[in-house]
Design a protein around this motif. Structure first.
Motif, PDB file in Angstrom:
ATOM      1  N   LEU A   1       0.967  -0.993  -0.007  1.00 32.48           N
ATOM      2  CA  LEU A   1      -0.019   0.036   0.031  1.00 32.48           C
ATOM      3  C   LEU A   1       0.860   1.193   0.033  1.00 32.48           C
ATOM      4  O   LEU A   1       0.443   2.143  -0.729  1.00 32.48           O
ATOM      5  N   ARG A   2       2.039   1.396   0.710  1.00 32.74           N
ATOM      6  CA  ARG A   2       2.864   2.551   0.733  1.00 32.74           C
ATOM      7  C   ARG A   2       3.200   2.581  -0.581  1.00 32.74           C
ATOM      8  O   ARG A   2       3.433   3.890  -1.116  1.00 32.74           O
ATOM      9  N   GLN A   3       3.825   1.624  -1.313  1.00 30.27           N
ATOM     10  CA  GLN A   3       4.240   1.744  -2.591  1.00 30.27           C
ATOM     11  C   GLN A   3       3.382   2.235  -3.697  1.00 30.27           C
ATOM     12  O   GLN A   3       3.755   3.104  -4.604  1.00 30.27           O
ATOM     13  N   MET A   4       1.970   1.721  -3.558  1.00 37.14           N
ATOM     14  CA  MET A   4       0.931   2.385  -4.242  1.00 37.14           C
ATOM     15  C   MET A   4       1.018   3.920  -4.166  1.00 37.14           C
ATOM     16  O   MET A   4       0.780   4.520  -5.191  1.00 37.14           O
ATOM     17  N   ILE A   5       0.845   4.207  -3.015  1.00 37.23           N
ATOM     18  CA  ILE A   5       0.790   5.800  -2.705  1.00 37.23           C
ATOM     19  C   ILE A   5       1.920   6.678  -2.991  1.00 37.23           C
ATOM     20  O   ILE A   5       1.705   7.630  -3.678  1.00 37.23           O
ATOM     21  N   ARG A   6       3.153   6.066  -2.868  1.00 34.63           N
ATOM     22  CA  ARG A   6       4.536   6.578  -3.388  1.00 34.63           C
ATOM     23  C   ARG A   6       4.267   6.742  -4.980  1.00 34.63           C
ATOM     24  O   ARG A   6       4.830   7.913  -5.594  1.00 34.63           O
ATOM     25  N   ASN A   7       3.744   5.776  -5.617  1.00 31.86           N
ATOM     26  CA  ASN A   7       3.654   5.915  -7.032  1.00 31.86           C
ATOM     27  C   ASN A   7       2.891   6.902  -7.522  1.00 31.86           C
ATOM     28  O   ASN A   7       3.158   7.813  -8.518  1.00 31.86           O
ATOM     29  N   HIS A   8       1.593   7.043  -6.851  1.00 26.43           N
ATOM     30  CA  HIS A   8       0.571   8.021  -7.328  1.00 26.43           C
ATOM     31  C   HIS A   8       1.240   9.278  -7.114  1.00 26.43           C
ATOM     32  O   HIS A   8       0.941  10.208  -7.795  1.00 26.43           O
ATOM     33  N   VAL A   9       1.899   9.664  -5.877  1.00 24.59           N
ATOM     34  CA  VAL A   9       2.588  10.833  -5.826  1.00 24.59           C
ATOM     35  C   VAL A   9       3.631  11.157  -6.812  1.00 24.59           C
ATOM     36  O   VAL A   9       3.871  12.390  -7.198  1.00 24.59           O
ATOM     37  N   GLY A  10       4.388  10.416  -7.111  1.00 23.32           N
ATOM     38  CA  GLY A  10       5.560  10.490  -8.008  1.00 23.32           C
ATOM     39  C   GLY A  10       4.971  10.691  -9.294  1.00 23.32           C
ATOM     40  O   GLY A  10       5.485  11.702 -10.024  1.00 23.32           O
ATOM     41  N   TRP A  11       3.894  10.140  -9.846  1.00 24.25           N
ATOM     42  CA  TRP A  11       3.351  10.153 -11.147  1.00 24.25           C
ATOM     43  C   TRP A  11       2.696  11.464 -11.153  1.00 24.25           C
ATOM     44  O   TRP A  11       2.754  12.260 -12.447  1.00 24.25           O
ATOM     45  N   SER A  12       2.066  12.093 -10.240  1.00 28.31           N
ATOM     46  CA  SER A  12       1.440  13.292 -10.237  1.00 28.31           C
ATOM     47  C   SER A  12       2.279  14.228 -10.447  1.00 28.31           C
ATOM     48  O   SER A  12       2.143  15.408 -11.164  1.00 28.31           O
ATOM     49  N   GLU A  13       3.482  14.360  -9.678  1.00 28.66           N
ATOM     50  CA  GLU A  13       4.434  15.307  -9.606  1.00 28.66           C
ATOM     51  C   GLU A  13       4.985  15.314 -11.086  1.00 28.66           C
ATOM     52  O   GLU A  13       5.437  16.293 -11.471  1.00 28.66           O
ATOM     53  N   GLY A  14       5.183  14.060 -11.795  1.00 32.32           N
ATOM     54  CA  GLY A  14       5.733  14.098 -13.150  1.00 32.32           C
ATOM     55  C   GLY A  14       4.885  14.628 -13.973  1.00 32.32           C
ATOM     56  O   GLY A  14       5.311  15.245 -15.169  1.00 32.32           O
ATOM     57  N   LEU A  15       3.521  14.484 -13.809  1.00 33.48           N
ATOM     58  CA  LEU A  15       2.501  15.190 -14.870  1.00 33.48           C
ATOM     59  C   LEU A  15       2.570  16.522 -14.554  1.00 33.48           C
ATOM     60  O   LEU A  15       2.579  17.160 -15.580  1.00 33.48           O
ATOM     61  N   ALA A  16       2.795  17.157 -13.430  1.00 35.86           N
ATOM     62  CA  ALA A  16       2.898  18.489 -13.187  1.00 35.86           C
ATOM     63  C   ALA A  16       4.024  19.049 -13.812  1.00 35.86           C
ATOM     64  O   ALA A  16       3.774  20.241 -14.446  1.00 35.86           O
ATOM     65  N   SER A  17       5.102  18.468 -13.808  1.00 32.99           N
ATOM     66  CA  SER A  17       6.208  18.973 -14.301  1.00 32.99           C
ATOM     67  C   SER A  17       6.241  18.748 -16.101  1.00 32.99           C
ATOM     68  O   SER A  17       6.548  19.879 -16.693  1.00 32.99           O
ATOM     69  N   ARG A  18       5.613  17.704 -16.641  1.00 33.48           N
ATOM     70  CA  ARG A  18       5.378  17.878 -18.107  1.00 33.48           C
ATOM     71  C   ARG A  18       4.462  18.881 -18.444  1.00 33.48           C
ATOM     72  O   ARG A  18       4.718  19.573 -19.592  1.00 33.48           O
TER      73      ARG A  18
END
Length: 475
Positions: free
Chosen positions: A364-381
């Motif tokens: 569950l931690r890894q799922m949440i970490r993924n979501h945070v990382g993917w969202s940050e990546g989308l914002a940067s793009r």
């Protein structure tokens, strides 16, 4: 329906559910129907005679499903998620089959004792101290209402329930403008009144309550003969992730003897990851905390955890003990209906027990970490694409953006048209908000089965449709 038919249709429903989950990516995320379209397909009155299950099930597939927005869709990026991990769904099958009324220990001992245990599992997972216990509420709205009622009763010397509010000093509750509207409703239902919900000015990146302004408001109310009772702090507000400095607010609450409730309905799930706990630093000094495992953690709705430091105050506020609800011959047991506004209670702990055991905290931690990382990546793009502006930086997996049209005067209209066009396209689902009075588009990653590829699709859809409507407007 006899037992054989029950078995047959239970299998049929389970098979349908598995097929439904397997085909979600092929469906538009938001219902593509017009108002009244589904109602027009439904009979004007209930049938007088029984109808065949085959016909009922066929009508469900033909008439009902097309009118559903698919909250379990991997590209559901609107609102906050309402996740239902498959293992949680299985647990709910069992709960629905037993159909137990779990209001008292004696009406289902296992439900009460499992609830106590899984709440403590979650307390440990979130890093909360041992003096927190808790109860499973249906939603954060109910938890917040319960907290506001305790604030009211403590401030009035426990006289509100007995004597009513007439003739009592006007109670004051404090919060920022980033809290969820459930706080407004709690104030209404508790009889405190909207005029006595004091909106404290905010500032900084996370739109936090300004400590000086909070303290000044409390002092001014006391000087005016009003009765400050409590503070509601936000961690991860719905609009843009507004987050208060919990430690600073807690210090003020302690100084003035006020009850502090922390609303972390969405963001609380992320606190199973130690690296995100700085967002609610000081939470150990709160009187109560709420977070919703049914949002980001994967427990099927409804499932909200209401932690409290002083359960006796909650019970004193809410418990009514007529003779028929007493458990004879048992001392020291917990009856969780005394911790909630409703008397009736579902067996919500079972899905948490299944979920936490089947996935484990690290998954569950890894799922949440993924979501945070993917969202940050989308914002940067998006920030690198001409015409796009990141309005509020990611708070965990939530950020807001805006597309700038050639005509700045039509920016709000343009962005509302953009979000409508995106949602009508069907590949993803977003929502809008307002930041400093101007329209912005919200994005949050949080669906249980989303992948990085799904977030990539979001980038493609957003930029493609923004370019299209800009071209159409220019013609």
């Amino acid at each position: 329906m006899d037992n054989d038919d029950f078995r047959k249709w239970s299998h049929r429903a389970a098979d349908w559910g598995a097929d439904y989950r397997a085909t979600l990516r092929d469906r538009p995320v938001r219902a593509q129907t017009q108002p009244g379209e589904i109602a027009a397909r439904i009979g004007l009155s209930a049938p007088e005679e029984p109808e065949a299950m085959e016909a009922i099930f066929a009508d469900f597939e033909r008439d009902i499903v097309p009118g559903m927005t698919h909250w379990q869709h991997p590209r559901f990026f609107a609102y906050f998620p309402a996740n239902a991990a498959p293992v949680s769904v299985v647990a709910e099958y069992l709960v629905s089959t037993m159909a137990a009324q779990c209001m008292l220990w004696q009406t289902s001992p296992a439900a009460t004792e499992l609830e106590t245990k899984v709440i403590d599992w979650l307390r440990q997972a979130l890093g909360l101290p041992e003096d927190f216990s808790g109860v499973i509420q249906d939603s954060a709205s109910s938890a917040t209402l319960s907290a506001v009622l305790v604030m009211r009763e403590r401030a009035l010397g426990w006289a509100g329930n007995r004597a009513g509010l007439s003739g009592q000093p006007r109670i004051r509750i404090y919060c920022s403008d980033q809290v969820h509207t459930s706080i407004d409703r709690a104030i209404w239902v508790a009889g405190i009144g909207e005029e006595n919900l004091v909106r404290v000015p905010t500032g900084g990146r996370w739109r936090s309550m300004q400590s000086t302004a909070l303290e000044e408001a409390i002092q001014a109310d006391r000087a005016a003969g009003l009765l400050p009772a409590g503070i509601i702090a936000s961690v991860g507000g719905t609009s843009i992730g507004g987050t208060d400095d919990v430690a600073a607010v807690a210090a003020i609450a302690k100084k003035y003897g006020l009850y502090l409730h922390v609303d972390a309905a969405w963001a609380g799930s992320a606190m199973i990851c130690p690296e995100f706990r700085h967002f609610w630093s000081g939470v150990e000094h709160a009187d109560s905390v709420v977070f919703n495992p049914h949002k980001w953690l994967g427990a099927q709705f409804d499932c909200s955890i209401h932690f409290v430091c002083d359960p006796e105050s909650l019970v004193r506020t809410l418990a009514i003990r007529p003779e028929y609800l007493k458990t004879q011959g048992r001392d020291g047991i917990v009856n969780y209906s005394e911790w909630t506004v409703p008397l009736g209670r579902r067996f919500r702990a079972l899905k948490l027990w299944f979920l936490l055991r089947a996935h484990g905290l690290e998954t569950l931690r890894q799922m949440i970490r993924n979501h945070v990382g993917w969202s940050e990546g989308l914002a940067s793009r998006l920030a690198e694409v001409p015409g796009f502006e990141i309005v509020t930086e990611p708070m965990l997996s939530l950020f807001t953006f805006r597309h700038q049209p050639c005509d700045e005067q039509r920016a709000d209209e343009h962005n509302l048209a953009l979000v409508d066009a995106i949602n009508n396209d069907g590949r993803i689902y977003l929502t809008q908000t307002r930041v400093d009075g101007r329209v912005a588009i919200r994005f949050q990653a949080g669906q249980f089965e989303a992948t990085e590829a799904d977030v990539d699709v979001a980038f493609d859809v957003i930029t493609e449709i923004a370019a299209r409507i800009t071209t159409e407007t220019a013609r």
